[in-house]
Design a protein around this motif. Sequence first.
Motif, PDB file in Angstrom:
ATOM      1  N   LEU A  85       1.301  -1.248   0.132  1.00 26.05           N
ATOM      2  CA  LEU A  85       0.001   0.336  -0.161  1.00 26.05           C
ATOM      3  C   LEU A  85       0.899   1.274  -0.129  1.00 26.05           C
ATOM      4  O   LEU A  85       0.402   2.198  -0.228  1.00 26.05           O
ATOM      5  CB  LEU A  85      -0.897  -0.162   1.468  1.00 26.05           C
ATOM      6  N   ALA A  86       2.087   1.104   0.833  1.00 18.82           N
ATOM      7  CA  ALA A  86       2.956   2.571   0.894  1.00 18.82           C
ATOM      8  C   ALA A  86       3.068   2.836  -0.998  1.00 18.82           C
ATOM      9  O   ALA A  86       3.538   4.007  -1.404  1.00 18.82           O
ATOM     10  CB  ALA A  86       4.031   2.412   1.850  1.00 18.82           C
ATOM     11  N   LEU A  87       4.238   1.828  -0.813  1.00 14.83           N
ATOM     12  CA  LEU A  87       3.736   1.483  -2.615  1.00 14.83           C
ATOM     13  C   LEU A  87       3.291   1.721  -3.581  1.00 14.83           C
ATOM     14  O   LEU A  87       3.507   2.933  -4.091  1.00 14.83           O
ATOM     15  CB  LEU A  87       4.716   0.171  -3.308  1.00 14.83           C
ATOM     16  N   ASN A  88       2.502   2.062  -3.384  1.00 19.76           N
ATOM     17  CA  ASN A  88       1.279   2.287  -4.014  1.00 19.76           C
ATOM     18  C   ASN A  88       0.625   4.374  -3.835  1.00 19.76           C
ATOM     19  O   ASN A  88       0.158   4.318  -5.075  1.00 19.76           O
ATOM     20  CB  ASN A  88      -0.565   1.258  -4.039  1.00 19.76           C
ATOM     21  N   ARG A  89       0.860   4.298  -2.536  1.00 18.84           N
ATOM     22  CA  ARG A  89       0.905   5.720  -2.332  1.00 18.84           C
ATOM     23  C   ARG A  89       1.904   6.651  -3.518  1.00 18.84           C
ATOM     24  O   ARG A  89       1.773   7.826  -3.208  1.00 18.84           O
ATOM     25  CB  ARG A  89       0.397   5.605  -1.191  1.00 18.84           C
ATOM     26  N   ARG A  90       3.150   6.277  -2.861  1.00 22.07           N
ATOM     27  CA  ARG A  90       4.450   6.604  -3.454  1.00 22.07           C
ATOM     28  C   ARG A  90       4.084   6.972  -4.991  1.00 22.07           C
ATOM     29  O   ARG A  90       4.579   7.578  -5.924  1.00 22.07           O
ATOM     30  CB  ARG A  90       5.418   6.285  -3.593  1.00 22.07           C
ATOM     31  N   GLN A  91       3.882   5.602  -5.514  1.00 21.94           N
ATOM     32  CA  GLN A  91       3.252   6.073  -7.113  1.00 21.94           C
ATOM     33  C   GLN A  91       2.396   7.144  -7.512  1.00 21.94           C
ATOM     34  O   GLN A  91       2.384   7.840  -8.379  1.00 21.94           O
ATOM     35  CB  GLN A  91       3.472   4.812  -7.661  1.00 21.94           C
ATOM     36  N   GLU A  92       1.257   6.618  -6.894  1.00 28.11           N
ATOM     37  CA  GLU A  92       0.533   7.823  -6.978  1.00 28.11           C
ATOM     38  C   GLU A  92       0.824   9.161  -7.042  1.00 28.11           C
ATOM     39  O   GLU A  92       0.068   9.816  -7.630  1.00 28.11           O
ATOM     40  CB  GLU A  92      -0.796   7.470  -6.370  1.00 28.11           C
ATOM     41  N   ALA A  93       1.607   9.379  -6.086  1.00 27.55           N
ATOM     42  CA  ALA A  93       1.715  11.165  -5.769  1.00 27.55           C
ATOM     43  C   ALA A  93       3.317  10.925  -7.055  1.00 27.55           C
ATOM     44  O   ALA A  93       2.951  12.265  -7.114  1.00 27.55           O
ATOM     45  CB  ALA A  93       2.838  10.603  -4.166  1.00 27.55           C
ATOM     46  N   ASP A  94       3.746   9.724  -7.438  1.00 29.39           N
ATOM     47  CA  ASP A  94       4.829  10.330  -8.230  1.00 29.39           C
ATOM     48  C   ASP A  94       4.080  10.556  -9.719  1.00 29.39           C
ATOM     49  O   ASP A  94       4.607  11.399 -10.134  1.00 29.39           O
ATOM     50  CB  ASP A  94       5.743   9.591  -8.585  1.00 29.39           C
ATOM     51  N   VAL A  99       6.404  12.742 -12.542  1.00 28.37           N
ATOM     52  CA  VAL A  99       7.367  11.421 -12.409  1.00 28.37           C
ATOM     53  C   VAL A  99       6.466  10.524 -12.277  1.00 28.37           C
ATOM     54  O   VAL A  99       5.832   9.859 -12.044  1.00 28.37           O
ATOM     55  CB  VAL A  99       7.521  12.039 -11.203  1.00 28.37           C
ATOM     56  N   HIS A 100       6.952   9.737 -13.786  1.00 28.45           N
ATOM     57  CA  HIS A 100       6.998   8.403 -14.141  1.00 28.45           C
ATOM     58  C   HIS A 100       8.040   7.391 -14.305  1.00 28.45           C
ATOM     59  O   HIS A 100       9.078   8.009 -14.908  1.00 28.45           O
ATOM     60  CB  HIS A 100       5.395   7.880 -15.016  1.00 28.45           C
ATOM     61  N   TRP A 101       8.018   5.963 -14.660  1.00 24.94           N
ATOM     62  CA  TRP A 101       9.333   4.513 -15.178  1.00 24.94           C
ATOM     63  C   TRP A 101      10.057   5.277 -16.176  1.00 24.94           C
ATOM     64  O   TRP A 101      11.469   5.726 -16.219  1.00 24.94           O
ATOM     65  CB  TRP A 101       8.580   3.766 -14.745  1.00 24.94           C
ATOM     66  N   ALA A 102       9.026   6.385 -17.484  1.00 25.47           N
ATOM     67  CA  ALA A 102       9.564   6.470 -18.696  1.00 25.47           C
ATOM     68  C   ALA A 102      10.619   7.167 -18.396  1.00 25.47           C
ATOM     69  O   ALA A 102      10.599   7.535 -20.279  1.00 25.47           O
ATOM     70  CB  ALA A 102       8.373   6.136 -19.478  1.00 25.47           C
ATOM     71  N   MET A 103      10.819   8.499 -18.189  1.00 28.93           N
ATOM     72  CA  MET A 103      11.451   9.305 -17.388  1.00 28.93           C
ATOM     73  C   MET A 103      12.627   8.585 -17.638  1.00 28.93           C
ATOM     74  O   MET A 103      13.356  10.205 -18.782  1.00 28.93           O
ATOM     75  CB  MET A 103      11.646  10.471 -16.673  1.00 28.93           C
ATOM     76  N   GLY A 104      13.334   8.211 -18.248  1.00 28.51           N
ATOM     77  CA  GLY A 104      14.502   7.333 -18.338  1.00 28.51           C
ATOM     78  C   GLY A 104      16.104   8.010 -17.111  1.00 28.51           C
ATOM     79  O   GLY A 104      15.999   8.569 -16.410  1.00 28.51           O
ATOM     80  N   GLY A 105      17.450   9.139 -18.289  1.00 30.30           N
ATOM     81  CA  GLY A 105      17.654   9.548 -17.761  1.00 30.30           C
ATOM     82  C   GLY A 105      17.417  10.999 -17.524  1.00 30.30           C
ATOM     83  O   GLY A 105      18.207  11.683 -16.797  1.00 30.30           O
ATOM     84  N   ALA A 106      16.074  11.611 -17.662  1.00 25.49           N
ATOM     85  CA  ALA A 106      15.535  12.890 -17.592  1.00 25.49           C
ATOM     86  C   ALA A 106      15.551  13.096 -15.964  1.00 25.49           C
ATOM     87  O   ALA A 106      15.535  14.194 -15.367  1.00 25.49           O
ATOM     88  CB  ALA A 106      14.340  12.984 -17.928  1.00 25.49           C
ATOM     89  N   ASN A 107      15.365  12.322 -15.124  1.00 25.42           N
ATOM     90  CA  ASN A 107      15.719  12.331 -13.626  1.00 25.42           C
ATOM     91  C   ASN A 107      17.094  13.409 -12.850  1.00 25.42           C
ATOM     92  O   ASN A 107      17.801  13.001 -12.455  1.00 25.42           O
ATOM     93  CB  ASN A 107      15.470  11.169 -12.695  1.00 25.42           C
TER      94      ASN A 107
END
Length: 107
Positions: A85-94, A99-107
């Motif tokens: 649940l904590a991971l799900n909340r962090r992903q929703e906040a991102d 912010v999402h996984w497809a950003m690649g090196g942009a972080n």
Amino acid sequence: MNRDEQLNSRRWKISYTYRCTCNPQCYWTKLPGRHAGGSGTFLNDGEEALGMEAAAAIVADQYGHVDIADIRMWQEGDEERDARLALNRRQEADEKQGVHWAMGGAN
């Protein structure tokens, strides 16, 4: 069961070993010629009511695994559920922040 109920409930998981169909055979498997199911796969749609063998057969068919054995089925503990649940909340906040996984090196 709606999405919130499903997220907040302790979900069922299943794990098994299956025959390595890789060519050449993988050398890193703990059991020669067999892959392990790792930390398990979540069951959906009440598959746990079917029993271990039937539920494992459904999951194995979805992933193309053959010759399954050493089946384990369990309900996740409170700590596992809370971490999920904590991971799900962090992903929703991102996602809300763009912010999402497809950003690649942009972080």
